[in-house]
Enzyme design. Structure first.
Site, PDB file in Angstrom:
ATOM      1  N   GLU A  92       0.818  -1.212   0.000  1.00  0.00           N
ATOM      2  CA  GLU A  92       0.000   0.000   0.000  1.00  0.00           C
ATOM      3  C   GLU A  92       0.849   1.258   0.000  1.00  0.00           C
ATOM      4  O   GLU A  92       0.509   2.246  -0.660  1.00  0.00           O
ATOM      5  CB  GLU A  92      -0.953   0.004   1.203  1.00  0.00           C
ATOM      6  CG  GLU A  92      -2.148  -0.931   1.032  1.00  0.00           C
ATOM      7  CD  GLU A  92      -3.007  -0.562  -0.187  1.00  0.00           C
ATOM      8  OE1 GLU A  92      -3.255   0.639  -0.402  1.00  0.00           O
ATOM      9  OE2 GLU A  92      -3.407  -1.468  -0.933  1.00  0.00           O
ATOM     10  N   CYS A 120     -19.141  -1.418 -16.880  1.00  0.00           N
ATOM     11  CA  CYS A 120     -19.183  -1.164 -15.440  1.00  0.00           C
ATOM     12  C   CYS A 120     -20.455  -1.730 -14.808  1.00  0.00           C
ATOM     13  O   CYS A 120     -21.558  -1.545 -15.341  1.00  0.00           O
ATOM     14  CB  CYS A 120     -19.105   0.342 -15.191  1.00  0.00           C
ATOM     15  SG  CYS A 120     -19.165   0.762 -13.439  1.00  0.00           S
ATOM     16  N   CYS A 125     -13.183   2.723 -14.402  1.00  0.00           N
ATOM     17  CA  CYS A 125     -13.562   4.102 -14.121  1.00  0.00           C
ATOM     18  C   CYS A 125     -12.320   4.977 -14.185  1.00  0.00           C
ATOM     19  O   CYS A 125     -11.952   5.640 -13.227  1.00  0.00           O
ATOM     20  CB  CYS A 125     -14.238   4.181 -12.751  1.00  0.00           C
ATOM     21  SG  CYS A 125     -15.280   5.631 -12.538  1.00  0.00           S
ATOM     22  N   CYS A 129     -25.244   5.103 -12.209  1.00  0.00           N
ATOM     23  CA  CYS A 129     -24.177   6.100 -12.108  1.00  0.00           C
ATOM     24  C   CYS A 129     -24.717   7.460 -12.557  1.00  0.00           C
ATOM     25  O   CYS A 129     -25.059   7.654 -13.720  1.00  0.00           O
ATOM     26  CB  CYS A 129     -22.980   5.687 -12.953  1.00  0.00           C
ATOM     27  SG  CYS A 129     -21.651   6.899 -12.954  1.00  0.00           S
ATOM     28  N   CYS A 177     -17.559   2.686 -19.355  1.00  0.00           N
ATOM     29  CA  CYS A 177     -18.832   2.620 -18.632  1.00  0.00           C
ATOM     30  C   CYS A 177     -19.681   1.432 -19.059  1.00  0.00           C
ATOM     31  O   CYS A 177     -20.437   0.878 -18.256  1.00  0.00           O
ATOM     32  CB  CYS A 177     -19.606   3.915 -18.818  1.00  0.00           C
ATOM     33  SG  CYS A 177     -18.717   5.365 -18.219  1.00  0.00           S
TER      34      CYS A 177
END
Length: 353
Positions: free
Chosen positions: A44, A209, A199, A215, A206
DNA sequence: AAAGCGGGGGA
DNA sequence: TCCCCAGCTTT
């Protein structure tokens, strides 16, 4: 603050995100194998400001050299930074090393499993702490990295730049609101993967998605408009005086600008801070007894970091310069003629009018 | 060439 | 609390 959610999901956002993960989510990343807090932590930190493909080789070398927290804490800082070379943001490496020593010395070498404690460690903020505990322990925390910000800003058509406190708070609110009651690790990974692969900042996919039906940004027809951009800063205003010195041959006197700064190395009108400086220069360089100074309309140029109002002053010599037509750093320029080097925007716009 | 990026640190 | 910074990537 993530609270216990005893009610069923208010919507199927999380269900759709999880379903997408089961089909398309990444499960082969190095830190997903034996996802201990230590291994996830290192990944991370490396993934802050850095993309997965870049991180992987660094991560593998790092894990080979520092397979566990104790190995990292015991290492010399130089050894840590050596493995960070080329990754950028070297304070990440320094903080990672520092935090490892804090965990060794203050937490008996046991990686904190409590988000509040984790957040006190250098280099670990709210989102990173949440990601570590979600991915490694399946704890129910929301993350909000750049990918997730994009997904949520679009899904909810959140106005404003995420750097603004108000916008950020809204996004955190949505991030927590959508958390699933189970499978938090998979959900966290899925949100990151969706942000990174679907995204995307430009040309979002899209049609692939799982959230496309709800959305709000997509329904508005312009997902790219979210998240909002940082408000353009008010630029500092500067003023200067430019000398447009003409001779009877219709040529204009130009100077080569210094190599750095605006219009670096380009040919431009002699520039002065103000009229006083212009007058001094004219007295020193022009032998004519009387000169007429004629102000021309102000030209405004906008640069990335300031706005320049340039006041051109026309001085017509009405004579042809006797011999030297060109020296080092200056020349007489005939509009349209060939020139070794570029012209400043000021000169170009002067000759367009 | 410009914007984006998570957190630290100073104003 | 806000703002800037770090360094490299992508557009």
């Amino acid at each position: 603050m993530a609270t216990t959610r005893i009610l069923p999901q208010a919507d199927n956002f999380a269900a759709q995100v999880l379903a997408w993960f089961d089909q398309y989510g990444r499960t082969d990343l190095p830190w997903q194998q034996q996802p201990t807090p230590y291994r996830v932590w290192v990944s991370e930190i490396m993934l802050q400001q850095t993309q997965v493909a870049t991180v992987i080789p660094y991560y593998q070398r790092f894990m080979q050299r520092f397979p566990d927290l104790d190995a990292l804490a015991t290492a010399a800082q130089d050894d840590v930074l050596k493995l960070w070379e080329g990754l950028g943001y070297y304070s990440r490496g320094r903080n990672l090393h520092k935090a490892a020593q804090i965990i060794r010395d203050s937490y008996a070498g046991k990686f904190p499993h409590d988000i509040t404690t984790l957040e006190t460690l250098p280099g670990i903020g709210r989102s990173t702490a949440a990601a570590i505990l979600s991915l490694s322990q399946d704890q129910p925390h929301a993350i909000l990295d750049g990918n997730v910000k994009r997904v949520l800003a679009r899904y909810h058509a959140v106005e404003g730049w995420p750097g603004e406190t108000r916008t950020l708070q809204r996004l955190w609110g949505y991030a927590e609101q959508h958390l699933p009651n189970t499978r938090n690790a998979a959900y966290t990974q899925s949100m990151m993967d969706m942000g990174a692969t679907l995204c995307t900042r430009s040309k979002p996919r899209c049609s692939e998605c799982p959230l496309q039906n709800d959305c709000q940004a997509l329904l508005q027809g312009n997902p790219q408009a979210y998240p909002g951009k940082r408000a353009a800063k008010v630029l500092p205003e500067k003023t200067a005086v430019a000398l447009v010195l003409c001779n009877a041959a219709g040529e204009v006197f130009l100077q080569k600008r210094p190599p750095t700064g605006i219009w670096g190395g380009l040919w431009s009108f002699p520039e002065f801070a103000d009229n006083t400086q212009l007058h001094i220069w004219l007295q020193e360089n022009i032998t004519h007894t009387s000169l007429t100074l004629q102000p021309l309309p102000t030209m405004t140029h906008t640069f990335s970091h300031y706005r320049l109002h340039l006041q051109p002053v026309l001085v017509d010599l009405n004579t042809t310069p006797s011999r030297i037509m060109e020296g080092s750093g200056w020349l007489w320029y005939k509009a349209g003629s060939e020139l070794a080097g570029g012209l400043s925007a000021a000169v170009r716009s002067h000759f367009q009018h």
